[in-house]
Scaffold this motif. Structure first.
Motif, PDB file in Angstrom:
ATOM      1  N   CYS A 176       0.290  49.509  76.284  1.00  0.00           N
ATOM      2  CA  CYS A 176       0.328  48.181  75.614  1.00  0.00           C
ATOM      3  C   CYS A 176       0.926  47.245  76.238  1.00  0.00           C
ATOM      4  N   SER A 177       0.106  45.999  76.239  1.00  0.00           N
ATOM      5  CA  SER A 177       0.773  44.766  76.932  1.00  0.00           C
ATOM      6  C   SER A 177       0.670  43.464  75.889  1.00  0.00           C
ATOM      7  N   LEU A 178       1.852  42.847  75.816  1.00  0.00           N
ATOM      8  CA  LEU A 178       1.679  41.742  74.754  1.00  0.00           C
ATOM      9  C   LEU A 178       2.904  40.866  75.356  1.00  0.00           C
ATOM     10  N   THR A 179       2.913  39.572  74.869  1.00  0.00           N
ATOM     11  CA  THR A 179       3.846  38.521  75.358  1.00  0.00           C
ATOM     12  C   THR A 179       4.387  37.977  74.002  1.00  0.00           C
ATOM     13  N   LEU A 180       5.623  37.976  73.717  1.00  0.00           N
ATOM     14  CA  LEU A 180       6.418  37.058  72.868  1.00  0.00           C
ATOM     15  C   LEU A 180       6.912  35.737  73.512  1.00  0.00           C
TER      16      LEU A 180
END
Length: 610
Positions: free
Chosen positions: A395-399
């Motif tokens: 998984c990859s995501l940016t906050l």
């Protein structure tokens, strides 16, 4: 010539009884080594006190023998004129019998004071030993990897920290009691030999045979201790489950189910205890019968065969009255020790299990950076131990810093695991957590958690005041100004209008406040930490629409102050988000930015609100 494996004799498998006996001896040896290692010199001092206590008992008894032999005519004086030893001339020729008996009574009083001090010393020693292991187990739980601790039944940990530790106290006490009996028997053996060798061998041989005949009852005690271990764990699990779901049980009329389950466990425990008591009392009765028979045989042999004088018989009987209870005490102590010894095994197994999963991040003290631009999860993967399916998979995501990011998706999609990775509770098995482009190292995770605040769906509340519940986040006393500032940020200003203000009692798990009030106080408590990252795990799911809107307004007011990650199934919070990531089966399958792009009818968020 080739070796023929079949030519090697295969040892016969050990019988279950022999295996159980070895297991008990192993546990006893382990307990003794632990006591010796931890207490060291104090333990040997305690054993020395036991020896002195037993010696003082023997000395008090043995003084009666010369007194009886030196009683003069009329039985009112003690004649010392015939004594021949260095310094005998300094003694008066005659001493009143009453004065000497009074001196013996005085010595006995001093002995009682000594025994009191000895008992206090040994009590402190055993308490220190058990409290050390209570604290050590507590520390092991606190420092084990979160993924492992979360999978251990809470009731097992609670039982080990309470009931099992109390049984460990009894086991340690019984070990010292057995040692005291052994020391006492050894000293009385020497005293008895000085009076009559054959009578000593007869009485001690009888006691040893009686102990050997009690072996089946000791095996029964070992079996009962194992069953008691299982029953108590099940009992506490039933209580924990019932109390934890009390409202649900009442709402669904499940009280009778839980009551029936609890009663069944208690019934099984009672049946086990009844059978053990029935069998063990038979053993105790037989042992007492054997002791009385031995006393009768002792007197018969002493008078008819050995032809001892009355004075020696009286002293030997006094010694026999001291040794017989010690043989009985030895049997009882060993039997009870076998009942409580499984607690030591349970504690050590749990500690070994937790220590094998020690979290290295607990020792970390490296500074962790505050996120200025973003927190990025870069192709992270996590799978719980023993599970075949990955909870989070590549998984990859940016906050983005200062934004509200929401994770949505069906139950079991991996949202909570992602949040735990963000908080540093779980360390990715693959991939990395990047703060402004720099990966968090294991040594930074503990300090990273200092930068986070967490609010659960059912927040933990102690049965205390609002002030006490808020102070948990600060780790100690905190001034009212800071508390009210955090309450205002969480839209929990209603506390100012409560009659008792911060001294308002919240009740068990916060039950005296409404769900919305309780949840906003939980948010305020997290904000009291002044976190850089705030994680909300289904924080609005149990609220009505009005309280949900109030909490969303509070969260919206935090935008720009901190980075917020929220897990939700509710569309209202998703609509307020800067970014929404959709998870399914451990993967991020879609993302939206509602505030920039509007609601996408074909997207997940659109389906939530349609």
């Amino acid at each position: 010539m080739a070796h023929d494996p079949s030519a090697v004799p295969t040892p016969a498998p050990a019988s279950p009884a022999a295996a159980e006996s070895r297991a008990s001896r192993g546990q006893l040896s382990s307990l003794w080594r632990a006591m010796r290692h931890l207490e060291g010199r104090r333990l040997w001092i305690g054993l020395g006190l036991l020896v002195l206590g037993t010696l003082s008992e023997g000395a008090a008894i043995m003084t009666f023998l010369p007194v009886l032999q030196l009683v003069g005519a009329g039985g009112t004086t003690i004649d010392l004129s015939g004594l021949d030893f260095p310094g005998a001339g300094l003694l008066p020729a005659v001493i009143p019998l009453g004065l000497l008996l009074l001196a013996i009574v005085g010595l006995t009083g001093l002995q009682a004071l000594f025994n009191r001090s000895k008992a206090v010393y040994l009590s402190d020693l055993i308490y220190d030993f058990t409290n050390h292991y209570r604290t050590a187990l507590f520390r092991d739980v606190a420092q084990a990897r979160w993924a492992h601790v979360a999978r251990i039944p809470r009731s097992r940990i609670e039982h080990a920290l309470t009931g099992e530790i109390e049984r460990l106290y009894l086991a340690a006490f019984l070990v010292l009691s057995i040692l005291q009996n052994l020391v006492g028997l050894s000293l009385y053996f020497v005293l008895s030999l000085a009076i009559s060798v054959p009578m000593t061998l007869l009485s001690y041989g009888f006691g040893i045979v009686a102990l050997a005949l009690m072996r089946p009852f000791r095996r029964l005690a070992r079996h009962y201790g194992d069953r008691l271990q299982d029953r108590r764990e099940r009992q506490l699990a039933a209580v924990s489950e019932f109390v934890g779901s009390l409202k649900m049980a009442r709402s669904m009329n499940l009280e009778s189910r839980y009551l029936g389950l609890f009663s069944a466990i208690l019934g099984q425990t009672k049946a086990d205890a009844r059978e053990f008591t029935r069998q063990s009392t038979i053993g105790s009765g037989l042992f007492q019968f054997a002791v009385v028979s031995g006393a009768a045989l002792f007197i018969w042999v002493a008078l008819r065969w050995v032809h001892l004088d009355v004075g020696r018989i009286v002293i030997l009987l006094l010694l026999f009255m001291r040794t017989a209870p010690r043989f009985m005490g030895m049997q009882g102590a060993v039997q009870q020790l076998l009942v409580d010894l499984p607690a030591w095994g349970a504690i050590t197994r749990l500690r070994d299990d937790l220590q094998a999963q020690h979290d290295p991040a607990m020792e970390g003290s490296d500074p962790a950076p505050a996120p200025r631009r973003e927190i990025r999860l870069d192709r992270v993967t996590w799978r719980f131990p023993g599970e075949s399916r990955e909870a989070v998979s590549d998984c990859s995501l940016t906050l983005r810093a200062g934004e509200l990011t929401v994770l949505v998706g069906p139950s079991g999609a991996g949202k909570t695991s992602m949040a735990d990775i963000v908080m540093g509770l779980l360390e990715p098995q693959k991939g990395a957590v990047l703060v402004d482009g720099t990966a968090l190292r294991p040594g930074q995770l503990r300090r990273w958690r200092d930068r986070t605040g967490y609010v659960a769906q059912e927040p933990f509340m102690i049965n205390g005041t609002i002030r006490e519940n808020m102070a948990i986040a600060a780790g100690g006393p905190v001034d009212d100004e800071r508390i009210f500032r955090a309450l205002d940020l969480a839209s929990a200003g209603f506390v100012r209008n409560l009659p008792a203000g911060l001294e308002t009692m919240m009740g068990d798990r916060g039950a005296l406040l409404s769900g919305g009030e309780r949840q906003r106080i939980a948010v305020a408590r997290a904000l009291l930490r002044e976190p850089d990252v705030l994680v909300l795990d289904e924080a609005t799911s149990a609220l009505d629409w009005e309280n949900e809107e109030a909490l969303i307004r509070a969260i919206d007011g935090l935008r720009g102050r901190m980075t917020i990650l929220a897990i939700t199934h509710r569309p209202a919070l998703s609509r307020a988000a800067d970014a929404v990531f959709v998870m399914e089966a451990g993967r991020v399958v879609a993302s939206e930015r509602p505030r920039e792009q509007g609601m996408q009818a074909e997207g997940y968020l659109g389906r939530m609100t349609s």
